[in-house]
Design a protein around this motif. Sequence first.
Motif, mmCIF file in Angstrom:
data_model
loop_
_atom_site.group_PDB
_atom_site.id
_atom_site.type_symbol
_atom_site.label_atom_id
_atom_site.label_comp_id
_atom_site.label_asym_id
_atom_site.label_seq_id
_atom_site.Cartn_x
_atom_site.Cartn_y
_atom_site.Cartn_z
ATOM 1 N N PRO A 1 0.834 -1.212 0.000
ATOM 2 C CA PRO A 1 0.000 0.000 0.000
ATOM 3 C C PRO A 1 0.865 1.257 0.000
ATOM 4 C CG PRO A 1 -0.639 -1.504 1.768
ATOM 5 C CD PRO A 1 0.668 -1.998 1.238
ATOM 6 N N VAL A 2 0.338 2.330 -0.554
ATOM 7 C CA VAL A 2 1.012 3.617 -0.471
ATOM 8 C C VAL A 2 1.161 4.020 0.991
ATOM 9 C CG1 VAL A 2 0.292 4.461 -2.737
ATOM 10 C CG2 VAL A 2 -1.197 4.810 -0.752
ATOM 11 N N GLY A 3 2.147 4.874 1.246
ATOM 12 C CA GLY A 3 2.378 5.313 2.620
ATOM 13 C C GLY A 3 1.553 6.511 3.029
ATOM 14 N N LEU A 4 1.047 7.278 2.064
ATOM 15 C CA LEU A 4 0.341 8.515 2.368
ATOM 16 C C LEU A 4 -1.165 8.336 2.490
ATOM 17 C CD1 LEU A 4 2.373 10.875 0.033
ATOM 18 C CD2 LEU A 4 2.480 10.779 2.538
ATOM 19 N N GLY A 5 -1.652 7.120 2.255
ATOM 20 C CA GLY A 5 -3.071 6.836 2.444
ATOM 21 C C GLY A 5 -3.947 7.723 1.587
ATOM 22 N N ARG A 6 -5.078 8.102 2.126
ATOM 23 C CA ARG A 6 -6.070 8.842 1.348
ATOM 24 C C ARG A 6 -5.686 10.308 1.134
ATOM 25 N NH1 ARG A 6 -10.249 5.427 0.548
ATOM 26 N NH2 ARG A 6 -10.416 3.657 1.992
ATOM 27 N N GLU A 7 -4.660 10.802 1.822
ATOM 28 C CA GLU A 7 -4.183 12.164 1.572
ATOM 29 C C GLU A 7 -3.205 12.213 0.410
ATOM 30 O OE1 GLU A 7 -2.691 13.804 5.247
ATOM 31 O OE2 GLU A 7 -4.660 14.699 5.658
#
Length: 305
Positions: free
Chosen positions: A276-282
Amino acid sequence: MPARGTEAESCLAIDIGGSKLAVGLVDREGVVLQSEQVRTPKATDAEALYRVLTDLVEIVLQETPAPAPRAVGIGCGGPMAGEAVSPLNIPAWREFPLAERLRRQRAIEALGIPVALENDAKALALAEGWKGAARGLTGFIAMVVSTGVGGGIVLDGRLLEGELGNAGHIGHVIVEPGGRPCGCGASGCLEAEASGLAIEAMSGTPAAEASADTIERCGRLVGRAVASVANLLDLRRAFVGGSVALGFGARFFLAAQQELDCSARLAFSRGARIEPVGLGREGPLVGAAAVGWRALGEPLLRTGS
């Protein structure tokens, strides 16, 4: 998201996708200070859609504490030709001169600041390499699996651009030969088989209500596409975000990794990882801001070994 009352230097970040329009302020550390968003209207009129976006921009600028933003960064779904955008999931805009229009938008023009545009998935790649899970890496692909599917590739510390700015468009890698028709005109593209719109069309239910079998199939197809990229470009890390992928969670990522393990078998691609990306939904707003900070000359990606 309300303003945090900071006087830090900021970038006005604009993220344009098939599901939502988001505008916010992001500081030099990649922190989202303030944001507003609306669902992307189903408008067929280009100007009506543009007015919704500029209204959102004006709301954020009116609420902006001093000092004014230093730049405007835009992440928009593709494809694009230079600064003209034609997002497949936003039919109202075809060859729409988005960056130029925003430069001349009254509230932005008055600030006298640079306006920079990038494909949204490439913007996410910048963000992940700057402040996310890919920080410190010189080679990786970042992906969005959401309403559509897109990607951005960093190779040898550089974001790949392509002749018209569309490099990394992994959503149009063929993963099911002879499969479902895609909006691009081909059949069996990853976007036509594993995007939120495709899942809803095939199952009759929103992606958020997808069955375990659907989630695993989506993961396998994403893993298959990533394997092709790993084999082609000698990349060993993939970071995936977007509402579909992040909403599906562990089951999706496990299926994607299993398929990647089966399909990336060359000595240099074996052991490639998908996470998964590290910045999530932001991530999308931080990505748009990264485009703006890059326009000011900020070094965002690691360039050395």
